[in-house]
Design an enzyme around this catalytic site. Structure first.
Site, PDB file in Angstrom:
ATOM      1  N   GLU A 168       8.114  -3.770  -8.173  1.00 17.30           N
ATOM      2  CA  GLU A 168       9.686  -3.024  -8.292  1.00 17.30           C
ATOM      3  C   GLU A 168       9.226  -1.840  -8.998  1.00 17.30           C
ATOM      4  OE1 GLU A 168      14.033  -3.801 -10.561  1.00 17.30           O
ATOM      5  OE2 GLU A 168      12.426  -5.137 -11.030  1.00 17.30           O
ATOM      6  N   ASP A 213       7.591   0.701 -14.657  1.00 18.65           N
ATOM      7  CA  ASP A 213       8.294   1.633 -15.107  1.00 18.65           C
ATOM      8  C   ASP A 213       7.786   2.650 -16.321  1.00 18.65           C
ATOM      9  OD1 ASP A 213      11.892   1.533 -15.292  1.00 18.65           O
ATOM     10  OD2 ASP A 213      10.766   2.868 -16.891  1.00 18.65           O
ATOM     11  N   ASP A 232      16.985   6.745 -10.050  1.00 18.52           N
ATOM     12  CA  ASP A 232      17.844   8.188 -10.539  1.00 18.52           C
ATOM     13  C   ASP A 232      18.087   8.662  -9.043  1.00 18.52           C
ATOM     14  OD1 ASP A 232      17.643   7.236 -13.338  1.00 18.52           O
ATOM     15  OD2 ASP A 232      15.546   8.374 -13.252  1.00 18.52           O
ATOM     16  N   ASP A 246      23.767   2.362  -6.101  1.00 24.41           N
ATOM     17  CA  ASP A 246      25.172   2.586  -5.851  1.00 24.41           C
ATOM     18  C   ASP A 246      25.479   4.176  -5.524  1.00 24.41           C
ATOM     19  OD1 ASP A 246      23.824   3.502  -8.437  1.00 24.41           O
ATOM     20  OD2 ASP A 246      25.414   4.590  -8.641  1.00 24.41           O
TER      21      ASP A 246
HETATM   22  C1  LIG Z   1      18.724   4.014 -13.562  1.00 24.18           C
HETATM   23  S1  LIG Z   1      17.370   3.170 -14.061  1.00 24.18           S
HETATM   24  C2  LIG Z   1      17.320   1.630 -13.128  1.00 24.18           C
HETATM   25  C3  LIG Z   1      16.659   0.500 -13.917  1.00 24.18           C
HETATM   26  C4  LIG Z   1      16.683  -0.883 -13.286  1.00 24.18           C
HETATM   27  N1  LIG Z   1      16.024  -0.933 -11.963  1.00 24.18           N
HETATM   28  C5  LIG Z   1      18.215  -1.332 -13.250  1.00 24.18           C
HETATM   29  O1  LIG Z   1      18.691  -1.455 -12.067  1.00 24.18           O
HETATM   30  O2  LIG Z   1      18.780  -1.790 -14.156  1.00 24.18           O
HETATM   31  C6  LIG Z   1      15.887   4.088 -13.554  1.00 24.18           C
HETATM   32  C7  LIG Z   1      14.508   3.578 -14.036  1.00 24.18           C
HETATM   33  O3  LIG Z   1      13.427   4.337 -13.529  1.00 24.18           O
HETATM   34  C8  LIG Z   1      12.524   4.506 -14.386  1.00 24.18           C
HETATM   35  N2  LIG Z   1      11.898   5.712 -13.676  1.00 24.18           N
HETATM   36  C9  LIG Z   1      12.604   7.134 -13.299  1.00 24.18           C
HETATM   37  N3  LIG Z   1      11.622   7.658 -12.772  1.00 24.18           N
HETATM   38  C10 LIG Z   1      10.288   7.148 -12.803  1.00 24.18           C
HETATM   39  C11 LIG Z   1       8.883   7.523 -12.843  1.00 24.18           C
HETATM   40  N4  LIG Z   1       8.720   8.436 -12.124  1.00 24.18           N
HETATM   41  N5  LIG Z   1       7.895   6.540 -13.195  1.00 24.18           N
HETATM   42  C12 LIG Z   1       8.191   5.468 -13.607  1.00 24.18           C
HETATM   43  N6  LIG Z   1       9.428   5.183 -14.001  1.00 24.18           N
HETATM   44  C13 LIG Z   1      10.470   5.849 -13.689  1.00 24.18           C
HETATM   45  C14 LIG Z   1      13.319   5.069 -15.441  1.00 24.18           C
HETATM   46  O4  LIG Z   1      12.515   4.876 -16.881  1.00 24.18           O
HETATM   47  C15 LIG Z   1      14.445   4.007 -15.575  1.00 24.18           C
HETATM   48  O5  LIG Z   1      14.012   2.761 -16.386  1.00 24.18           O
END
Ligand SMILES: C[S@@+](CC[C@H](N)C(=O)[O-])C[C@H]1O[C@@H](n2cnc3c(N)ncnc32)[C@H](O)[C@@H]1O
Length: 225
Positions: A51, A76, A126, A162
């Site tokens: 994931e 993450d 994101d 979303d």
């Molecule tokens: C919007 S959150 C979604 C978290 C989770 N999947 C959820 O649905 O609740 C996006 C996650 O991606 C991680 N993330 C974004 N870009 C990343 C990268 N280049 N490497 C590692 N993690 C990343 C962020 O730290 C964050 O925890």
């Protein structure tokens, strides 16, 4: 830094299911579990489910509870978030779950085709909506190339989002690259069976978007043409 965050970082240091490799050490010496996650850490021969951007690790934990035929690694860059998933895995004896704190851009330093990655879940990433930021999207051609370095011809990528533009962008990438589209939905909860993993496991962010009345989209495709 908050006390809570500090105590989570301290927990992560001692949790056996958490890996927080140093970038420079990996660059110079490699990562010992690369290509060897199943035999050396999980002590089995199971394929792997990844994931990416796992946040609190809700999806990783949800899948691990349902299906013991895989090992699961949540990735993450924010360790204080996946602390929740790591702690739950320990409390519930989910010894086929681990968490890895790295930047996803670096993924090829930590896994190899020998890890038999069967599926990649990208959950509510994101969306990187700005023009010029496309290559930062986790389903961009640039990221798919990184995943191909560590995967196999059978690997399936699943995006749950979303964000309608990210959904449409991903559908377009799949089409342009001639990849096999396995499943797609622009409204998972209206269109997919309730028992389907995609409709029966909800992440932290997903719950927030659902409360706001947003629709959830899915794209599942084969990584290799
Ligand atoms: C919007 S959150 C979604 C978290 C989770 N999947 C959820 O649905 O609740 C996006 C996650 O991606 C991680 N993330 C974004 N870009 C990343 C990268 N280049 N490497 C590692 N993690 C990343 C962020 O730290 C964050 O925890």
């Amino acid at each position: 830094m908050g006390k809570n965050k500090l105590s989570r970082f301290a927990d992560n240091e001692r949790f056996e299911n958490v890996f927080q490799p140093d970038y420079f050490t990996t660059r110079d010496q490699g990562f010992a579990l690369k290509g060897r996650w199943a035999p050396d850490f999980f002590k089995n021969e199971l394929p792997l489910s990844l994931e990416l951007g796992c946040g609190k690790g809700d999806y990783t934990i949800g899948l691990a509870r349902k299906d013991r035929n895989f090992n699961y690694v949540g990735v993450d860059v924010k360790g204080a978030r996946f602390w929740r998933g790591a702690k739950t895995a320990i409390e519930e004896g989910l010894d086929h779950v681990a968490f890895l704190r790295i930047r996803i851009d670096q993924i090829a330093n930590y896994f190899a085709p020998e890890d038999k990655i069967n599926q990649i879940w990208i959950t509510f990433p994101d969306p990187q909506p700005r023009e010029g930021k496309e290559k930062k999207r986790l389903t961009s051609p640039q990221f798919l190339e990184r995943y191909r370095l560590i995967c196999n011809p059978d690997t399936v990528v699943n995006l749950k989002t979303d964000d309608r533009p990210l959904y449409e962008y991903t559908m377009q990438v799949v089409k342009e690259q001639g990849l096999q589209l396995l499943e797609h939905s622009d409204d998972v909860y209206a269109q997919m069976p309730k028992e389907h993993p995609v409709a029966s496991i909800q992440t932290f962010y997903e719950k927030m978007w659902l409360e706001m009345g947003k629709k959830i989209h899915l794209v599942s495709f084969k990584l290799f043409p």
